[in-house]
Design a protein around this motif. Structure first.
Motif, short mmCIF file in Angstrom:
data_model
loop_
_atom_site.label_atom_id
_atom_site.label_comp_id
_atom_site.label_asym_id
_atom_site.label_seq_id
_atom_site.Cartn_x
_atom_site.Cartn_y
_atom_site.Cartn_z
N VAL A 64 -44.40 106.65 37.01
CA VAL A 64 -43.43 107.09 35.96
C VAL A 64 -42.95 105.81 35.18
N SER A 65 -42.40 106.22 34.06
CA SER A 65 -41.74 105.04 33.19
C SER A 65 -40.16 104.98 33.43
N SER A 68 -34.17 103.09 32.00
CA SER A 68 -33.19 102.21 31.73
C SER A 68 -33.30 101.04 32.66
N PRO A 69 -32.71 99.70 32.58
CA PRO A 69 -32.89 98.73 33.59
C PRO A 69 -32.34 99.27 35.16
N SER A 70 -31.44 100.10 35.12
CA SER A 70 -30.82 100.40 36.34
C SER A 70 -32.05 101.30 37.19
N ASP A 71 -32.94 101.90 36.45
CA ASP A 71 -34.30 102.67 36.94
C ASP A 71 -35.09 101.67 37.99
N VAL A 72 -35.20 100.14 37.46
CA VAL A 72 -36.21 99.30 38.04
C VAL A 72 -35.89 98.77 39.42
N SER A 73 -36.78 99.22 40.22
CA SER A 73 -36.73 98.92 41.77
C SER A 73 -37.97 99.19 42.41
N MET A 218 -43.34 102.34 37.12
CA MET A 218 -43.05 102.18 38.49
C MET A 218 -43.06 103.47 39.19
N GLN A 219 -43.11 103.45 40.58
CA GLN A 219 -43.33 104.48 41.46
C GLN A 219 -42.26 105.48 41.36
N ALA A 220 -42.60 106.78 41.48
CA ALA A 220 -41.57 107.71 41.11
C ALA A 220 -40.48 107.96 42.38
N ARG A 221 -41.01 107.48 43.43
CA ARG A 221 -39.94 107.63 44.62
C ARG A 221 -39.08 106.73 44.85
N PHE A 222 -38.93 105.44 43.62
CA PHE A 222 -37.88 104.46 43.77
C PHE A 222 -37.05 105.12 42.54
N LYS A 223 -37.30 105.82 41.78
CA LYS A 223 -36.45 105.98 40.42
C LYS A 223 -35.41 106.64 40.92
N PRO A 224 -34.14 106.34 40.80
CA PRO A 224 -32.89 106.88 41.13
C PRO A 224 -32.54 108.38 40.77
N ARG A 225 -32.85 108.86 39.43
CA ARG A 225 -32.77 109.94 39.01
C ARG A 225 -33.56 110.90 39.69
N ILE A 226 -34.82 110.88 39.99
CA ILE A 226 -35.90 111.44 40.52
C ILE A 226 -35.42 111.69 41.77
N LYS A 227 -35.03 110.56 42.62
CA LYS A 227 -34.35 110.44 44.10
C LYS A 227 -33.30 111.53 44.20
N ALA A 228 -32.24 111.40 43.23
CA ALA A 228 -31.15 112.19 43.07
C ALA A 228 -31.53 113.61 43.06
N SER A 229 -32.51 114.02 42.23
CA SER A 229 -32.98 115.31 42.00
C SER A 229 -33.48 115.95 43.13
#
Length: 285
Positions: A64-65, A68-73, A218-229
Motif C-alpha cells: 500500500v502507499s 504520511s511520514p509516521s506510516d513509514v516502517s 510499504m507492506q500493509a501489515r506495517f501501516k499503523p492505521r491498517i493495524k489499528a483497524s
C-alpha cells in the motif's frame, strides 16, 4: 521476527503437519468414537477458523502507499519520478541505482510493487529523533556523502545514513527525502553516453521539484492505521453467548449492542459492571 519477502507470482508453500502413525488395527474407527469427542473435534475446527483469519491478517504481505511520514516502517520501496516509473535499488556491492518497476498497473506509481529484492529497503525510525535509516537487502545502510553520492555499504549509523521524510505540501501521498545537510534525493538524466541509459539518483539538490518528489510503497501489515483497524475489528468479534457468560445472565438486544459498542470505545468493563449491578437489582428488587 522478520519474515522473508514475497512477490507477485510466488507460489505459496503450505506447511504439512506431522502426524503420528498408528496401527490400523489399533486405531479407533469413526463409528467407535464417542459422540462427545466428535463434537469436541468439530468445535475445535470452528474455533480455529478465527485464529486462521487473524493469522492471515498478521501476515498480510500486500503493498500500500504511505500517506504520511509516521506510516513509514518495515519493508518499503521508493517509487521515483521517472518515465517509466523506477525504484531506488542497490546491489550487493553497495552501488545505488534506478531499476524499472515491472509490477505496476498502467504505469500508475500508486500501484507499484517490488519484483526484485534489490528494490526493497527496511525503514526504521532512529530512536530519539525524527530521522530514518534505510537498510538494503544485503544488510547495509543507505548513505549520502558530502558531494551527494549515494551508496549502500555502511554497517553503522552516522549523520550520513540519517534521512528525514517530508510530506510534499501540494501533492498528498508524495514525499521528499532530505539529508541532514538539508539536500534532497533527486533523479537526474544519466551522464552516460550509452543509449537509453537509466536515470541516476543523487542527494545534492537544494530545491524541491518534480524530480525530488517520490512515493513510498510499504507492506500493509506495517501501516499503523491498517493495524489499528484490524485490532478494532478483533475487539468487535465477540459473540452474544460470550457476553452473557461474562455478565452472568441473559441479555436484551440493546444490552448486547451497548456492550459491543463499549468494546470499540474502550469503556467495556464499566458498562459490564453497570449491567451486572442492574441484573442483581432486577433479581432482588
Amino acid at each position: 521476527m522478520v519474515k522473508p519477502l514475497s512477490f507477485k507470482g510466488d507460489k505459496k508453500v503450505k506447511k504439512r503437519r506431522r502426524t503420528t502413525e498408528t496401527n490400523d488395527d489399533d486405531a479407533p474407527q469413526d463409528s467407535d468414537r464417542r459422540p462427545e469427542k466428535q463434537l469436541k473435534a468439530g468445535s475445535s475446527k470452528s474455533a480455529a477458523a478465527p485464529n486462521d483469519e487473524a493469522e492471515g491478517e498478521e501476515h498480510d504481505d500486500s503493498w500500500v502507499s504511505a500517506d504520511s511520514p509516521s506510516d513509514v516502517s518495515g519493508p518499503i520501496m521508493f517509487v521515483l519520478p521517472t518515465e517509466p516509473p523506477s525504484a531506488l535499488a542497490c546491489d550487493a556491492t553497495g552501488k545505488v541505482f534506478t531499476l524499472p518497476i515491472d509490477n505496476i498497473v498502467d504505469g500508475n506509481p500508486a500501484t507499484a510493487e517490488p519484483h526484485d529484492v534489490r528494490q526493497v529497503w527496511v525503514a526504521t525510525k532512529i530512536v530519539g529523533t525524527d530521522n530514518y535509516r534505510f537498510k538494503g537487502h544485503h544488510g547495509k545502510y543507505l548513505s549520502c556523502d558530502k558531494i551527494g553520492a549515494l551508496t549502500a555499504s555502511s554497517d553503522a549509523i552516522t549523520p550520513l545514513e540519517s534521512f528525514s521524510i517530508l510530506p510534499t505540501f501540494d501533492t498528498p501521498g508524495t514525499f521528499q527525502i532530505q539529508t541532514l545537510r538539508e539536500t534532497f534525493l533527486t533523479v537526474k538524466a544519466s551522464k552516460s553516453s550509452k543509449a537509453n541509459a537509466a536515470p541516476e539518483v543523487r542527494g545534492d539538490t537544494t530545491e524541491i521539484s518534480f524530480d525530488t518528489t517520490l512515493r513510498i510503497r510499504m507492506q500493509a501489515r506495517f501501516k499503523p492505521r491498517i493495524k489499528a483497524s484490524k485490532e478494532e475489528k478483533a475487539r468487535e468479534k465477540i459473540s452474544r453467548r460470550e457476553l452473557e457468560e461474562a455478565v452472568g445472565r441473559r441479555l436484551e438486544e440493546d444490552e448486547v449492542k451497548r456492550l459491543k459498542r463499549a468494546r470499540r470505545e474502550g469503556d467495556y468493563h464499566e458498562v459490564m459492571l453497570d449491567l451486572k449491578v442492574k441484573g442483581k437489582h432486577d433479581k432482588y428488587g
